[in-house]
Scaffold this active site. Sequence first.
Site, PDB file in Angstrom:
ATOM      1  N   TYR A 123     -62.688 -67.780  -2.546  1.00 52.71           N
ATOM      2  CA  TYR A 123     -63.951 -68.510  -2.675  1.00 52.71           C
ATOM      3  C   TYR A 123     -63.757 -69.990  -2.387  1.00 52.71           C
ATOM      4  O   TYR A 123     -64.478 -70.586  -1.578  1.00 52.71           O
ATOM      5  CB  TYR A 123     -64.520 -68.322  -4.080  1.00 52.71           C
ATOM      6  N   THR A 160     -71.164 -66.759  -4.113  1.00 46.65           N
ATOM      7  CA  THR A 160     -70.647 -67.385  -5.332  1.00 46.65           C
ATOM      8  C   THR A 160     -69.906 -66.426  -6.264  1.00 46.65           C
ATOM      9  O   THR A 160     -69.510 -66.827  -7.362  1.00 46.65           O
ATOM     10  CB  THR A 160     -71.795 -68.040  -6.120  1.00 46.65           C
TER      11      THR A 160
END
Length: 300
Positions: free
Chosen positions: A124, A61
């Site tokens: 991401y 994350t």
Amino acid sequence: MRILLLGNTGQLGWELERTLAPIGEVTALDYPAINLLEPDSILPLIQRIQPQVIVNATAYTAVDRAESEADSARTINAAAPGLIAQEAFQIRASLIHFSTDYVFDGTKGSPYVESDTPLPLSVYGQSKLEGEQAVIQAGGAALVLRTSWVYSLRRDSFVTKVLAWARQQKKLQLVSDQISGPTWARVLAETTAQLLAKAGKDPYDWLAERRGLYHLAGSGYCSRLEWGEAILRLDTQRQEHIVEEILPAYTTDFPTPARRPLFSALDCTHFGEVFGLRLPDWEEALRLAMSDVMYASDKQ
């Protein structure tokens, strides 16, 4: 119901371990017991436990760091979920996997539905999209739940940062052009548990009929500026604030390695229609999270 929870020390995983306990026998694991940088190593563990449901709350994350650690991000967010989904299919286990609003570029201007075309702006976001696709393509009884702006008061999050800034700075600048739906990890975990409770003691067939991609986030949406203002307004310990002024800023005022979508709110209508469940309004959930009892328990 035998449940394998992967990633029980994160914001969401910590809550899931507690909300899933009443509906089944939960085996909860995280690093170093599992290492998603070596995803093949997880497969023997799944075979040994033989879960009926796997809940994958693991993720890479670190949005900005992913730009320089693309291989790690893709291994954890894409390769590992794909292998877990394949193994779940082989042993006839259901799988719940969480994804993100960052799969979108934020240019639509209204809340995204599941059929909207993803266009990630960052490594991401791209890695999470690849993970979604791998899970769905594996077949079986797999659900991908996209969520947004997840927070907890027991781990580092936007909420805890704003609370700290208000006690350290007299002037805050918060971006007003990033908009999405804040999602309290606890209500996300509770809704996931309610979903599984509906599936019954043998959930595979029930979930297989409903397999696919869903949006599940706090109802409504706001800017980070509006979110920050609400955090400070609902803080039960406002007497500790030294902040005197909150100023709007733009994303371009704070350059970061990874680009963020500006408007990434999620339309969760489909989830509600299929499962009869919805998350509360984002501000009401924040009010609960910031209440005296919840605040104390989250900081433990």
